[in-house]
Motif scaffolding. Structure first.
Motif, PDB file in Angstrom:
ATOM      1  N   UNK A   2       0.835  -1.204   0.000  1.00  0.00           N
ATOM      2  CA  UNK A   2       0.000   0.000   0.000  1.00  0.00           C
ATOM      3  C   UNK A   2       0.868   1.252   0.000  1.00  0.00           C
ATOM      4  N   UNK A   3       1.983   1.169   0.710  1.00  0.00           N
ATOM      5  CA  UNK A   3       2.939   2.286   0.675  1.00  0.00           C
ATOM      6  C   UNK A   3       3.533   2.440  -0.719  1.00  0.00           C
ATOM      7  N   UNK A   4       3.884   1.329  -1.354  1.00  0.00           N
ATOM      8  CA  UNK A   4       4.488   1.395  -2.684  1.00  0.00           C
ATOM      9  C   UNK A   4       3.516   1.968  -3.716  1.00  0.00           C
ATOM     10  N   UNK A   5       2.230   1.731  -3.516  1.00  0.00           N
ATOM     11  CA  UNK A   5       1.219   2.283  -4.420  1.00  0.00           C
ATOM     12  C   UNK A   5       1.015   3.777  -4.206  1.00  0.00           C
ATOM     13  N   UNK A   6       1.313   4.242  -3.005  1.00  0.00           N
ATOM     14  CA  UNK A   6       1.005   5.621  -2.632  1.00  0.00           C
ATOM     15  C   UNK A   6       2.023   6.604  -3.209  1.00  0.00           C
ATOM     16  N   UNK A   7       1.774   7.878  -2.941  1.00  0.00           N
ATOM     17  CA  UNK A   7       2.708   8.925  -3.353  1.00  0.00           C
ATOM     18  C   UNK A   7       3.718   9.234  -2.251  1.00  0.00           C
ATOM     19  N   UNK A   8       3.625   8.528  -1.136  1.00  0.00           N
ATOM     20  CA  UNK A   8       4.537   8.760  -0.012  1.00  0.00           C
ATOM     21  C   UNK A   8       5.951   8.334  -0.376  1.00  0.00           C
ATOM     22  N   UNK A   9       6.913   9.018   0.194  1.00  0.00           N
ATOM     23  CA  UNK A   9       8.305   8.802  -0.191  1.00  0.00           C
ATOM     24  C   UNK A   9       9.064   7.858   0.727  1.00  0.00           C
ATOM     25  N   UNK A  10       8.666   7.799   1.999  1.00  0.00           N
ATOM     26  CA  UNK A  10       9.435   7.037   2.982  1.00  0.00           C
ATOM     27  C   UNK A  10       8.514   6.157   3.823  1.00  0.00           C
ATOM     28  N   UNK A  11       8.939   4.914   4.029  1.00  0.00           N
ATOM     29  CA  UNK A  11       8.268   4.012   4.968  1.00  0.00           C
ATOM     30  C   UNK A  11       9.248   3.692   6.088  1.00  0.00           C
ATOM     31  N   UNK A  12       8.871   4.032   7.328  1.00  0.00           N
ATOM     32  CA  UNK A  12       9.687   3.694   8.483  1.00  0.00           C
ATOM     33  C   UNK A  12       9.073   2.473   9.158  1.00  0.00           C
TER      34      UNK A  12
ATOM     35  N   UNK B 144      18.294  12.593  -1.035  1.00  0.00           N
ATOM     36  CA  UNK B 144      18.114  13.602  -2.079  1.00  0.00           C
ATOM     37  C   UNK B 144      18.191  12.987  -3.467  1.00  0.00           C
ATOM     38  N   UNK B 145      19.150  12.073  -3.666  1.00  0.00           N
ATOM     39  CA  UNK B 145      19.272  11.412  -4.966  1.00  0.00           C
ATOM     40  C   UNK B 145      18.075  10.523  -5.259  1.00  0.00           C
ATOM     41  N   UNK B 146      17.572   9.845  -4.230  1.00  0.00           N
ATOM     42  CA  UNK B 146      16.415   8.968  -4.414  1.00  0.00           C
ATOM     43  C   UNK B 146      15.179   9.774  -4.804  1.00  0.00           C
ATOM     44  N   UNK B 147      14.942  10.864  -4.109  1.00  0.00           N
ATOM     45  CA  UNK B 147      13.744  11.656  -4.374  1.00  0.00           C
ATOM     46  C   UNK B 147      13.788  12.328  -5.745  1.00  0.00           C
ATOM     47  N   UNK B 148      14.972  12.660  -6.226  1.00  0.00           N
ATOM     48  CA  UNK B 148      15.100  13.255  -7.561  1.00  0.00           C
ATOM     49  C   UNK B 148      14.585  12.307  -8.634  1.00  0.00           C
ATOM     50  N   UNK B 149      14.698  11.008  -8.369  1.00  0.00           N
ATOM     51  CA  UNK B 149      14.298  10.000  -9.363  1.00  0.00           C
ATOM     52  C   UNK B 149      13.012   9.286  -8.973  1.00  0.00           C
ATOM     53  N   UNK B 150      12.240   9.896  -8.099  1.00  0.00           N
ATOM     54  CA  UNK B 150      10.965   9.326  -7.656  1.00  0.00           C
ATOM     55  C   UNK B 150      11.111   7.937  -7.049  1.00  0.00           C
ATOM     56  N   UNK B 151      12.273   7.663  -6.482  1.00  0.00           N
ATOM     57  CA  UNK B 151      12.481   6.402  -5.778  1.00  0.00           C
ATOM     58  C   UNK B 151      11.915   6.518  -4.363  1.00  0.00           C
ATOM     59  N   UNK B 152      11.778   5.382  -3.708  1.00  0.00           N
ATOM     60  CA  UNK B 152      11.227   5.356  -2.359  1.00  0.00           C
ATOM     61  C   UNK B 152      12.245   4.774  -1.387  1.00  0.00           C
ATOM     62  N   UNK B 153      12.156   5.205  -0.129  1.00  0.00           N
ATOM     63  CA  UNK B 153      13.027   4.692   0.924  1.00  0.00           C
ATOM     64  C   UNK B 153      12.209   3.864   1.900  1.00  0.00           C
ATOM     65  N   UNK B 154      12.734   2.695   2.260  1.00  0.00           N
ATOM     66  CA  UNK B 154      12.182   1.887   3.342  1.00  0.00           C
ATOM     67  C   UNK B 154      13.265   1.780   4.405  1.00  0.00           C
ATOM     68  N   UNK B 155      12.947   2.239   5.613  1.00  0.00           N
ATOM     69  CA  UNK B 155      13.949   2.315   6.677  1.00  0.00           C
ATOM     70  C   UNK B 155      13.480   1.500   7.869  1.00  0.00           C
ATOM     71  N   UNK B 156      14.333   0.592   8.367  1.00  0.00           N
ATOM     72  CA  UNK B 156      14.010  -0.121   9.589  1.00  0.00           C
ATOM     73  C   UNK B 156      14.833   0.456  10.737  1.00  0.00           C
ATOM     74  N   UNK B 157      14.199   0.562  11.887  1.00  0.00           N
ATOM     75  CA  UNK B 157      14.892   1.131  13.032  1.00  0.00           C
ATOM     76  C   UNK B 157      14.193   0.708  14.321  1.00  0.00           C
ATOM     77  N   UNK B 158      14.793   1.040  15.444  1.00  0.00           N
ATOM     78  CA  UNK B 158      14.200   0.764  16.754  1.00  0.00           C
ATOM     79  C   UNK B 158      13.224   1.877  17.111  1.00  0.00           C
ATOM     80  N   UNK B 159      12.255   1.577  17.960  1.00  0.00           N
ATOM     81  CA  UNK B 159      11.281   2.614  18.346  1.00  0.00           C
ATOM     82  C   UNK B 159      11.925   3.872  18.910  1.00  0.00           C
ATOM     83  N   UNK B 160      13.025   3.712  19.620  1.00  0.00           N
ATOM     84  CA  UNK B 160      13.679   4.857  20.247  1.00  0.00           C
ATOM     85  C   UNK B 160      14.195   5.866  19.221  1.00  0.00           C
ATOM     86  N   UNK B 161      14.458   5.387  17.979  1.00  0.00           N
ATOM     87  CA  UNK B 161      14.977   6.275  16.939  1.00  0.00           C
ATOM     88  C   UNK B 161      13.899   6.763  15.967  1.00  0.00           C
TER      89      UNK B 161
END
Length: 245
Positions: free
Chosen positions: A58-68, A149-166
């Motif tokens: 659903x995130x990949x279908x959306x216009x959102x740029x980042x999934x945390x 910045x490079x990813x967003x220039x090319x309409x790429x998306x970021x998926x980031x995994x992290x701990x709740x504290x971050x």
């Protein structure tokens, strides 16, 4: 008097042949891949089945740029990103609908300490829309900003995994980017264990694993290998509730 001390300071250098963006099997070490080479399991949290891969698409279908994707250690964040990578690479659906052309790459920040080291490599690699994964991300903001910045220039998306504290701090540092968050909780081990596991054994596995699916599956395989009776637990790859798409 401080000049000799500088000679002992280890300088971080980046190998010229190292890539900033790599396939998942090149990103993780052999030992890490051994631990991560477990079946992808349908999540059960609070007695409810949860299709987190569907939530990701659903995130990949959306216009959102980042999934945390955030959660405590061992709840399956990294395993989910590997599954995402596998499916994007092996599915025509992503090529047609999401237009990622089977490109899903892990961002290798382990080797890079300076944004100057990655700019040229990113320009060479990011020639088309791509899903970029930053696994177990904490902070290397200068290089991260260059990747973002490079990813967003090319309409790429970021998926980031992290701990709740971050998670909150990371969200704040993404500035004007459109962000979606996906929280992974502890899994219900009863959704992973075969039905014929007796009460005492089930309790022991639940206590040891604390909702960690990888530890649960390792426990089942260990029991199978060391069982001296005919009442061994069914193999995790055969009897556990596994999602293989």
């Amino acid at each position: 008097m401080f000049k000799p001390i500088r000679e002992y300071i280890r300088k971080v250098s980046t190998p010229k042949d190292a890539d900033i963006l790599v396939e998942y099997d090149k990103y993780f070490t052999e030992k890490e891949l051994e631990k991560l080479n477990i079946p992808y399991i349908q999540r059960i949290e609070n007695n409810i089945e949860r299709d987190v891969f569907k939530e990701t698409t659903e995130f990949l279908k959306s216009s959102e740029q980042v999934l945390i994707i955030y959660g405590e250690s061992g709840v399956g964040k990294t395993r989910l990103t590997i599954e995402i990578s596998k499916r994007i690479k092996g599915s025509d659906i992503f090529a047609r609908v999401f237009r990622f052309k089977r490109r899903c790459l892990f961002v290798n920040l382990r080797r890079y300490q300076s944004p100057k080291d990655v700019e040229e490599k990113l320009n060479a690699k990011l020639l088309e829309k791509t899903v970029l994964i930053l696994d177990d991300y904490q902070y290397n903001m200068e290089v991260f900003s260059e990747v973002r910045n490079n990813a967003f220039k090319r309409n790429s998306k970021l998926i980031i995994t992290t701990r709740p504290i971050f998670a909150k701090a990371l969200n704040d540092r993404l500035e004007l980017a459109s962000v979606r968050e996906l929280h992974l909780g502890r899994m219900d081990i009863k959704g992973i264990l075969p039905e014929n596991v007796d009460g005492s054994l089930k309790y022991a596995i639940e206590k040891i694993s604390e909702g960690n699916p990888a530890i649960t599956l390792l426990a089942i395989d260990y029991i199978n290998k060391h069982s001296t009776t005919n009442d061994s637990v069914p193999k995790s790859s055969d009897k556990c509730k596994i999602q293989n798409h």
